[in-house]
Design an enzyme around this catalytic site. Structure first.
Site, PDB file in Angstrom:
ATOM      1  N   GLU A 224       0.966  -1.082  -0.089  1.00  0.00           N
ATOM      2  CA  GLU A 224       0.155  -0.141  -0.018  1.00  0.00           C
ATOM      3  C   GLU A 224       1.034   1.349   0.002  1.00  0.00           C
ATOM      4  O   GLU A 224       1.522   1.629   1.006  1.00  0.00           O
ATOM      5  CB  GLU A 224      -0.952   0.034   1.374  1.00  0.00           C
ATOM      6  N   CYS A 259      -2.366   9.233   2.467  1.00  0.00           N
ATOM      7  CA  CYS A 259      -1.778   8.937   1.170  1.00  0.00           C
ATOM      8  C   CYS A 259      -2.735   9.248   0.103  1.00  0.00           C
ATOM      9  O   CYS A 259      -2.332   9.344  -1.244  1.00  0.00           O
ATOM     10  CB  CYS A 259      -1.772   7.249   1.304  1.00  0.00           C
TER      11      CYS A 259
HETATM   12  P1  NAD Z   1       7.336   5.080   7.607  1.00  0.00           P
HETATM   13  O1  NAD Z   1       8.281   6.061   7.719  1.00  0.00           O
HETATM   14  O2  NAD Z   1       6.468   4.820   8.795  1.00  0.00           O
HETATM   15  O3  NAD Z   1       7.797   3.693   7.005  1.00  0.00           O
HETATM   16  C1  NAD Z   1       6.666   2.592   7.041  1.00  0.00           C
HETATM   17  C2  NAD Z   1       7.067   1.268   7.675  1.00  0.00           C
HETATM   18  O4  NAD Z   1       8.448   0.982   7.052  1.00  0.00           O
HETATM   19  C3  NAD Z   1       7.430   1.552   9.018  1.00  0.00           C
HETATM   20  O5  NAD Z   1       7.135   0.655   9.842  1.00  0.00           O
HETATM   21  C4  NAD Z   1       9.073   1.538   9.099  1.00  0.00           C
HETATM   22  O6  NAD Z   1       9.520   1.094  10.352  1.00  0.00           O
HETATM   23  C5  NAD Z   1       9.343   0.608   7.725  1.00  0.00           C
HETATM   24  N1  NAD Z   1      10.813   0.871   7.286  1.00  0.00           N
HETATM   25  C6  NAD Z   1      11.317   2.152   7.022  1.00  0.00           C
HETATM   26  N2  NAD Z   1      12.550   2.086   6.481  1.00  0.00           N
HETATM   27  C7  NAD Z   1      12.776   0.774   6.377  1.00  0.00           C
HETATM   28  C8  NAD Z   1      13.927  -0.162   5.838  1.00  0.00           C
HETATM   29  N3  NAD Z   1      15.072   0.640   5.509  1.00  0.00           N
HETATM   30  N4  NAD Z   1      13.609  -1.261   6.089  1.00  0.00           N
HETATM   31  C9  NAD Z   1      12.478  -1.911   6.508  1.00  0.00           C
HETATM   32  N5  NAD Z   1      11.450  -1.271   6.881  1.00  0.00           N
HETATM   33  C10 NAD Z   1      11.399   0.151   6.915  1.00  0.00           C
HETATM   34  O7  NAD Z   1       6.307   5.666   6.697  1.00  0.00           O
HETATM   35  P2  NAD Z   1       6.540   6.397   5.255  1.00  0.00           P
HETATM   36  O8  NAD Z   1       7.143   5.485   4.351  1.00  0.00           O
HETATM   37  O9  NAD Z   1       7.030   7.715   5.485  1.00  0.00           O
HETATM   38  O10 NAD Z   1       4.948   6.650   4.862  1.00  0.00           O
HETATM   39  C11 NAD Z   1       4.326   7.562   3.888  1.00  0.00           C
HETATM   40  C12 NAD Z   1       4.297   6.841   2.665  1.00  0.00           C
HETATM   41  O11 NAD Z   1       3.425   5.982   2.752  1.00  0.00           O
HETATM   42  C13 NAD Z   1       3.665   7.901   1.598  1.00  0.00           C
HETATM   43  O12 NAD Z   1       4.357   7.446   0.542  1.00  0.00           O
HETATM   44  C14 NAD Z   1       2.455   7.650   1.669  1.00  0.00           C
HETATM   45  O13 NAD Z   1       1.629   7.875   0.377  1.00  0.00           O
HETATM   46  C15 NAD Z   1       2.287   6.184   1.795  1.00  0.00           C
HETATM   47  N6  NAD Z   1       1.020   5.537   2.574  1.00  0.00           N
HETATM   48  C16 NAD Z   1       0.287   4.866   1.629  1.00  0.00           C
HETATM   49  C17 NAD Z   1      -0.978   4.435   2.337  1.00  0.00           C
HETATM   50  C18 NAD Z   1      -1.698   3.524   1.494  1.00  0.00           C
HETATM   51  O14 NAD Z   1      -2.808   2.885   2.187  1.00  0.00           O
HETATM   52  N7  NAD Z   1      -1.583   3.206   0.346  1.00  0.00           N
HETATM   53  C19 NAD Z   1      -1.219   4.873   3.539  1.00  0.00           C
HETATM   54  C20 NAD Z   1      -0.219   5.947   4.260  1.00  0.00           C
HETATM   55  C21 NAD Z   1       0.932   6.110   3.921  1.00  0.00           C
END
Ligand code: NAD
Length: 490
Positions: A224, A259
């Site tokens: 997602e 998102c």
């Molecule tokens: P985040 O920083 O919380 O990361 C998401 C998860 O990935 C966390 O649990 C984090 O611990 C893990 N993570 C981070 N770096 C990692 C690595 N190197 N290796 C393994 N795991 C790792 O969230 P984010 O990425 O900043 O979220 C924002 C993004 O998510 C935006 O692009 C947004 O559009 C997208 N998003 C999508 C949805 C959806 O439903 N499609 C919902 C919310 C956010």
């Protein structure tokens, strides 16, 4: 509640710990307990009880992580989640029932069915912006489908992560539902294990890491992700309603840190000044003259994200193009709702997902040109259109590929549980919500039943001439040929 209390445990979590956690959950899954309808229902009810009893704590955690207005928490985190649970409780029996399937002449006599079965032990990795909904909603799907599940909430929303670990430790059956808190190291340790499905919410860069790790074990994934969700605005709209609905999807959803918030707007050159005026008027009526102080706007989640957004505003390519807002307060991690008119396509604000309170408006001569603008980028998670022109609606639905489309509003397609929620292309793969959540964590097992009668010799050697002619005629659907072969007529 049952099993050991894991709510207060905070131990170092490495590969060894991850491996033994998965082993423990596999033992639980293999015992068959998570497969029963009763267990699934009891766990979904426990989640409902948890959010009902702990609503104030959830509101407080989100206030601490994001200064999220309580009303937004109640609607988008708690309300939507309760709705998922209620739909599941109402419909689960039906979802779990085997589905009859038609059989073919070749297998006559026979019957067939599709039997939904749980996948096993699954991992949910969630993001910080809606830390409760994005964690618990996939967990409901995993439980409803009869799996054991590990949740890894986001470290970027620490109060929510810690509360989730505490509450799930207290309310859930910990032999089959567990939370692991942590950041990159802990997630990496989890990703090294063999799971039966990984459900990840977050950015595409980490999505690629998750998918590469899953590939090593042939584990299927739901990703997602996000993207730049466009909003196209025609000149024939109800301007006031349009402005309010854009604001609602952008600034009233976690101050743009959502998102499916409108990432940018496309409208015609002639109409843009009217739209900007309407947005300004409604923004002021919602958040006052000094929005940076408004309690009805979330703050930016972290100083890294604050710096990322300010870099977009400080970009030389948008200099002189800010037509509203732009105020910031680094000490409070606050950025006011900001509108940027006609940022060039190669500016930072137009080349990356914004995920914050900045709204660029791009102008075109004719609205049809918006398709080229949208299709020049990667496929977004959502795309919005405001128009009264039915023909243009049809064109939009046909020409724009996105996870989901919504005409004449923003974000609300998310709450319709009969619609799949997920991305396409760079915005993700797989979908959930309602029955789609159950399906995301279910294998649809094909089962064909036969008896011992009607054992036609034609399928067995020796492959005589008659058998070959008969088979050819059958495959060709040639009834005369079948009769000829049976009676030996040439
Ligand atoms: P985040 O920083 O919380 O990361 C998401 C998860 O990935 C966390 O649990 C984090 O611990 C893990 N993570 C981070 N770096 C990692 C690595 N190197 N290796 C393994 N795991 C790792 O969230 P984010 O990425 O900043 O979220 C924002 C993004 O998510 C935006 O692009 C947004 O559009 C997208 N998003 C999508 C949805 C959806 O439903 N499609 C919902 C919310 C956010």
């Amino acid at each position: 509640m049952s099993g050991e209390d894991h709510s207060q445990k905070k131990v170092m979590f490495d590969g060894e710990a991850a491996s033994s956690l998965v082993k423990e959950l596999r033992v639980s899954f293999s015992s068959g307990k998570t497969r029963s309808y009763e267990w699934r229902i009891s766990q979904v009810k426990a989640l409902l009880k948890m959010v009902d009893e702990q609503q104030d704590q959830i509101i407080d955690a989100l206030r601490s992580d994001l200064a999220k207005p309580p009303l937004e928490t109640v609607v988008y985190e708690i309300g939507m989640f309760k709705n998922s649970c209620e739909v599941t409780l109402k419909e689960l029996k039906q979802w779990m029932a085997p589905e009859k399937a038609k059989t073919s002449v070749t297998t006559f006599p026979s019957s067939a069915e599709i039997v939904p079965e749980p996948l096993g032990v699954v991992l949910v990795i969630s993001a910080w912006n809606y830390p409760f909904l994005l964690s618990l909603d996939p967990v409901v799907g995993a439980i409803a489908a009869g799996n054991a599940v590990v949740l890894k909430p986001s470290e970027i929303a620490p109060a929510s992560s810690s509360l989730l670990a505490n509450l799930l430790g207290r309310y859930m059956d910990n032999s089959s539902v567990r939370v692991v808190e942590g950041a990159v190291d802990e997630t990496t340790a989890l990703l090294q294990q063999k799971w039966d499905k990984i459900f990840y919410t977050g950015n595409g860069k980490v999505g690629r890491i998750v998918m590469a790790a899953a590939a090593k074990h042939l584990t299927p994934v739901v990703l997602e992700l996000g993207g730049k969700s466009p909003t196209v605005v025609d000149s024939n709209v109800n301007l006031e309603v349009t402005a309010r609905r854009i604001i609602s999807g952008k600034w009233c959803c976690n101050n743009g840190q959502a998102c499916i918030s409108p990432d940018y707007v496309i409208t015609t050159k002639d109409f843009a000044p009217k739209l900007v005026d309407a947005l300004k008027k409604e923004l002021e009526s919602f958040f006052g003259k000094n929005p940076i102080e408004s309690n009805d706007l979330s703050r930016i989640v972290s100083s890294n994200h604050f710096a990322r957004l300010i870099k977009m505003l400080d970009d030389d390519k948008v200099s002189g193009k800010i037509v509203y807002g732009g105020e910031k307060d680094e000490s409070k991690l606050r950025i006011a709702p900001t509108i940027v008119l006609d940022a060039p396509q190669d500016s930072l604000i137009m080349s990356e997902e914004i995920f914050g309170p900045l709204l660029p408006i791009i102008t075109v001569n004719k609205l049809e040109e918006s398709f080229d603008v949208i299709n020049a980028g990667t496929k977004p998670l959502a795309a919005y259109l405001f128009t009264n022109d039915n023909k243009f609606k049809e064109q939009f639905v046909k020409n724009v590929s996105a996870g989901g489309l919504l005409i004449n509003d923003t974000v609300l397609h998310l709450v319709v549980h009969t619609l799949p929620f997920g991305g396409v292309g760079d915005s993700g793969m797989g979908a959930y919500h309602g029955k789609f959540s159950f399906d995301a964590f279910t294998h649809r097992k094909a089962v064909l039943y036969r008896g011992f009668t009607g054992d036609a010799s034609i399928r067995y050697p020796p492959y005589t001439d008659t058998k070959q002619k008969l088979m050819k005629a059958l495959v060709a659907g040639d009834v005369t040929g079948v009769v000829r072969a049976l009676f030996g007529w040439s």
